[in-house]
Design a protein around this motif. Structure first.
Motif, PDB file in Angstrom:
ATOM      1  N   ARG A   1       0.803  -1.282   0.074  1.00  0.00           N
ATOM      2  CA  ARG A   1       0.052  -0.031   0.080  1.00  0.00           C
ATOM      3  C   ARG A   1       0.969   1.181  -0.062  1.00  0.00           C
ATOM      4  O   ARG A   1       2.287   1.248   0.457  1.00  0.00           O
ATOM      5  CB  ARG A   1      -0.879   0.078   1.132  1.00  0.00           C
ATOM      6  CG  ARG A   1      -0.105   0.074   2.643  1.00  0.00           C
ATOM      7  CD  ARG A   1      -1.088  -0.114   3.695  1.00  0.00           C
ATOM      8  NE  ARG A   1      -0.184  -0.193   5.052  1.00  0.00           N
ATOM      9  CZ  ARG A   1      -0.565  -0.473   6.154  1.00  0.00           C
ATOM     10  NH1 ARG A   1      -1.865  -0.906   6.352  1.00  0.00           N
ATOM     11  NH2 ARG A   1       0.103  -0.579   7.290  1.00  0.00           N
ATOM     12  N   ALA A   2       0.219   2.313  -0.134  1.00  0.00           N
ATOM     13  CA  ALA A   2       1.098   3.469  -0.368  1.00  0.00           C
ATOM     14  C   ALA A   2       0.850   4.220   0.999  1.00  0.00           C
ATOM     15  O   ALA A   2      -0.398   4.107   1.432  1.00  0.00           O
ATOM     16  CB  ALA A   2       0.469   4.665  -1.425  1.00  0.00           C
ATOM     17  N   MET A   3       1.707   4.915   1.589  1.00  0.00           N
ATOM     18  CA  MET A   3       1.607   5.780   2.658  1.00  0.00           C
ATOM     19  C   MET A   3       0.834   7.248   2.226  1.00  0.00           C
ATOM     20  O   MET A   3       1.338   7.610   1.176  1.00  0.00           O
ATOM     21  CB  MET A   3       2.899   6.017   3.409  1.00  0.00           C
ATOM     22  CG  MET A   3       3.692   4.783   3.963  1.00  0.00           C
ATOM     23  SD  MET A   3       2.693   3.784   5.268  1.00  0.00           S
ATOM     24  CE  MET A   3       2.743   4.752   6.507  1.00  0.00           C
ATOM     25  N   PRO A   4       0.022   7.648   3.156  1.00  0.00           N
ATOM     26  CA  PRO A   4      -0.581   9.027   2.482  1.00  0.00           C
ATOM     27  C   PRO A   4       0.425  10.113   2.287  1.00  0.00           C
ATOM     28  O   PRO A   4       1.425  10.231   3.222  1.00  0.00           O
ATOM     29  CB  PRO A   4      -1.361   9.387   3.551  1.00  0.00           C
ATOM     30  CG  PRO A   4      -1.710   8.159   4.575  1.00  0.00           C
ATOM     31  CD  PRO A   4      -0.326   7.353   4.520  1.00  0.00           C
ATOM     32  N   ASN A   5       0.320  10.814   1.216  1.00  0.00           N
ATOM     33  CA  ASN A   5       1.565  11.926   0.946  1.00  0.00           C
ATOM     34  C   ASN A   5       1.023  13.201   1.865  1.00  0.00           C
ATOM     35  O   ASN A   5       0.004  13.903   1.552  1.00  0.00           O
ATOM     36  CB  ASN A   5       1.471  12.196  -0.510  1.00  0.00           C
ATOM     37  CG  ASN A   5       2.537  13.394  -0.533  1.00  0.00           C
ATOM     38  OD1 ASN A   5       3.008  13.940   0.282  1.00  0.00           O
ATOM     39  ND2 ASN A   5       2.915  13.387  -1.907  1.00  0.00           N
ATOM     40  N   ILE A   6       1.410  13.298   2.884  1.00  0.00           N
ATOM     41  CA  ILE A   6       1.165  14.362   3.734  1.00  0.00           C
ATOM     42  C   ILE A   6       2.246  15.667   3.931  1.00  0.00           C
ATOM     43  O   ILE A   6       2.167  16.483   4.731  1.00  0.00           O
ATOM     44  CB  ILE A   6       0.983  13.859   5.327  1.00  0.00           C
ATOM     45  CG1 ILE A   6       2.122  13.100   6.078  1.00  0.00           C
ATOM     46  CG2 ILE A   6      -0.452  13.022   5.638  1.00  0.00           C
ATOM     47  CD1 ILE A   6       2.011  12.793   7.414  1.00  0.00           C
ATOM     48  N   SER A   7       3.147  15.436   2.745  1.00  0.00           N
ATOM     49  CA  SER A   7       4.265  16.448   2.690  1.00  0.00           C
ATOM     50  C   SER A   7       3.557  17.650   1.878  1.00  0.00           C
ATOM     51  O   SER A   7       2.445  17.689   1.399  1.00  0.00           O
ATOM     52  CB  SER A   7       5.401  15.773   2.162  1.00  0.00           C
ATOM     53  OG  SER A   7       5.131  15.613   0.921  1.00  0.00           O
ATOM     54  N   ASN A   8       4.454  18.509   1.438  1.00  0.00           N
ATOM     55  CA  ASN A   8       4.081  19.301   0.498  1.00  0.00           C
ATOM     56  C   ASN A   8       4.731  19.104  -0.954  1.00  0.00           C
ATOM     57  O   ASN A   8       4.663  20.059  -1.910  1.00  0.00           O
ATOM     58  CB  ASN A   8       4.437  20.739   0.870  1.00  0.00           C
ATOM     59  CG  ASN A   8       5.980  21.197   1.024  1.00  0.00           C
ATOM     60  OD1 ASN A   8       6.725  20.073   0.880  1.00  0.00           O
ATOM     61  ND2 ASN A   8       6.608  22.335   1.233  1.00  0.00           N
ATOM     62  N   LYS A   9       4.961  18.022  -1.180  1.00  0.00           N
ATOM     63  CA  LYS A   9       5.744  17.701  -2.342  1.00  0.00           C
ATOM     64  C   LYS A   9       4.882  16.575  -3.140  1.00  0.00           C
ATOM     65  O   LYS A   9       4.319  15.827  -2.592  1.00  0.00           O
ATOM     66  CB  LYS A   9       7.266  17.036  -2.095  1.00  0.00           C
ATOM     67  CG  LYS A   9       8.188  18.119  -1.665  1.00  0.00           C
ATOM     68  CD  LYS A   9       9.663  17.697  -1.221  1.00  0.00           C
ATOM     69  CE  LYS A   9      10.453  18.618  -0.754  1.00  0.00           C
ATOM     70  NZ  LYS A   9      11.676  18.071  -0.422  1.00  0.00           N
ATOM     71  N   VAL A  10       5.205  16.491  -4.557  1.00  0.00           N
ATOM     72  CA  VAL A  10       4.779  15.494  -5.182  1.00  0.00           C
ATOM     73  C   VAL A  10       5.716  14.129  -5.110  1.00  0.00           C
ATOM     74  O   VAL A  10       6.779  14.416  -5.154  1.00  0.00           O
ATOM     75  CB  VAL A  10       4.570  15.971  -6.682  1.00  0.00           C
ATOM     76  CG1 VAL A  10       4.144  14.658  -7.665  1.00  0.00           C
ATOM     77  CG2 VAL A  10       3.652  16.955  -6.999  1.00  0.00           C
ATOM     78  N   ARG A  11       5.067  13.090  -5.143  1.00  0.00           N
ATOM     79  CA  ARG A  11       5.769  11.638  -5.347  1.00  0.00           C
ATOM     80  C   ARG A  11       5.730  11.217  -6.528  1.00  0.00           C
ATOM     81  O   ARG A  11       4.571  10.793  -6.802  1.00  0.00           O
ATOM     82  CB  ARG A  11       5.413  10.930  -4.105  1.00  0.00           C
ATOM     83  CG  ARG A  11       6.556   9.785  -4.050  1.00  0.00           C
ATOM     84  CD  ARG A  11       5.839   8.501  -4.807  1.00  0.00           C
ATOM     85  NE  ARG A  11       4.544   7.889  -4.041  1.00  0.00           N
ATOM     86  CZ  ARG A  11       4.001   7.010  -4.333  1.00  0.00           C
ATOM     87  NH1 ARG A  11       3.945   6.733  -5.556  1.00  0.00           N
ATOM     88  NH2 ARG A  11       3.006   6.526  -3.596  1.00  0.00           N
ATOM     89  N   VAL A  12       6.615  10.757  -7.501  1.00  0.00           N
ATOM     90  CA  VAL A  12       6.437  10.022  -8.518  1.00  0.00           C
ATOM     91  C   VAL A  12       7.346   8.869  -8.502  1.00  0.00           C
ATOM     92  O   VAL A  12       8.435   8.841  -7.971  1.00  0.00           O
ATOM     93  CB  VAL A  12       6.911  10.889  -9.853  1.00  0.00           C
ATOM     94  CG1 VAL A  12       7.009  10.208 -11.268  1.00  0.00           C
ATOM     95  CG2 VAL A  12       6.248  12.237  -9.961  1.00  0.00           C
TER      96      VAL A  12
END
Length: 330
Positions: free
Chosen positions: A211-222
């Motif tokens: 599963r993916a972890m929630p992206n709670i940063s201010n950056k895009v993950r590719v």
């Protein structure tokens, strides 16, 4: 949750991968290998106003890309036709990694998956829930995914989490979860996650829960998913054709004969078998049952199925349920 580095091979890559269903390969890819594709994707995302062009740190604009939007479709098609993307599957580096993992010559799937994970927003948390890839890709159960981020990625940035030994339990039961499904007993699994550097790879079996972890940063993950399997093993017919919602065939992807000659190759090394809808229909059935209760959490999933599913009957049912919920609730 345990640290991802506990999945570093101890007894040998092939042995530990076979035992655990997943391993971490630190620094498996060089900067020179990743940079050409990363730079092209950065340019596309800047042009589409997804990331800030004032720095090269992948900082996201205050926007969210829905997979059902026309904007997402445009970005997908622009990235999928990049020669730099398809150079990955042709690389001897990837074939060698696959051979080391599976202790066999491998066939690299012609399709490549990439994912763009924007920071979550209130009411828009479509983070990929726990699942097993076999449901979608089928074919040989020992098909292997090489997952890697294109830049340094943290837990806060939405890194991948994998469940050690979960592949030994076969196909796991699903339940409804916000916007789709998740594994029913995910809390009982042995999850691992941690910060990764560009060039690190998480390899996992098609039955390994992840599963993916929630992206709670201010950056895009590719991130990129490359799949491969031992030669002379079965592969689903759906794994050797491009995404049918966007392309009729590989000629649509590569109109130029030179590119088709460069990026397409014979499938004689694998045994192509029909794709079964059994597993996918079971998953969709769970969501449809919730939709019939007018559950608004099914809306995004229904939009995706109605737009992209290859079977008209299923796509039409999703559209009918979507229209009904929107007329009653929204």
């Amino acid at each position: 949750m345990k640290d991802i580095e506990s999945l570093l091979p101890v007894s040998g890559i092939s042995k530990d991968f076979n035992d655990w269903g997943t391993v971490l390969l630190k620094g498996a890819l060089t900067k020179d290998f990743i940079s050409p594709l990363r730079d092209k994707i950065v340019s596309i995302l800047i042009d589409k106003n997804i990331i800030d062009d004032s720095s090269r740190k992948w900082k996201a604009h205050n926007t969210y890309i829905s997979e059902t939007s026309e904007e997402y479709s445009d970005i997908y098609k622009e990235i999928f036709t990049l020669p730099e993307l398809h150079h990955l599957k042709m690389s001897s580096v990837i074939s060698k990694l696959g051979a080391d993992l599976l202790d066999s010559p491998v066939f690299v799937h012609p399709n490549i998956t990439f994912r763009i994970s924007c920071p979550v927003q209130e009411g828009r948390n479509f983070t990929t829930r726990s699942h097993q890839d076999f449901i979608t890709i089928q074919g040989d159960r020992n098909t292997t995914t090489l997952w890697f981020p294109l830049f340094d990625t943290t837990i806060e940035n939405g890194v991948l989490s994998v469940a050690k030994n979960s592949y030994k339990n076969g196909i796991l039961d699903l339940v409804f979860e916000n916007c789709g499904t998740k594994l029913k007993d995910e809390d009982l699994l042995d999850w691992h996650a941690g910060n990764l550097r560009a060039g690190d790879i998480i390899a996992f079996n098609s039955l390994t829960a992840h599963r993916a972890m929630p992206n709670i940063s201010n950056k895009v993950r590719v991130s990129i998913d490359l799949r491969l399997q031992k030669v002379k093993t079965p592969i689903s017919e759906s794994a050797v054709v491009p995404f049918p919602a966007f392309y009729k065939n590989w000629k649509d992807v590569f109109p130029c004969h030179k590119q088709r000659s460069e990026f397409l190759y014979s499938t004689d090394l694998v045994d192509i078998i029909p794709h079964s809808e059994e597993y996918d229909q079971a998953r969709i059935g769970i969501v449809f049952s919730e939709a019939k209760k007018n559950n608004i959490d099914t809306l995004e999933y229904l939009r995706k199925i109605s737009k992209y599913h290859s079977i008209p009957k299923i796509a039409n049912e999703a559209k009918s349920l979507l229209d009904e919920i929107e007329s009653k609730v929204l």
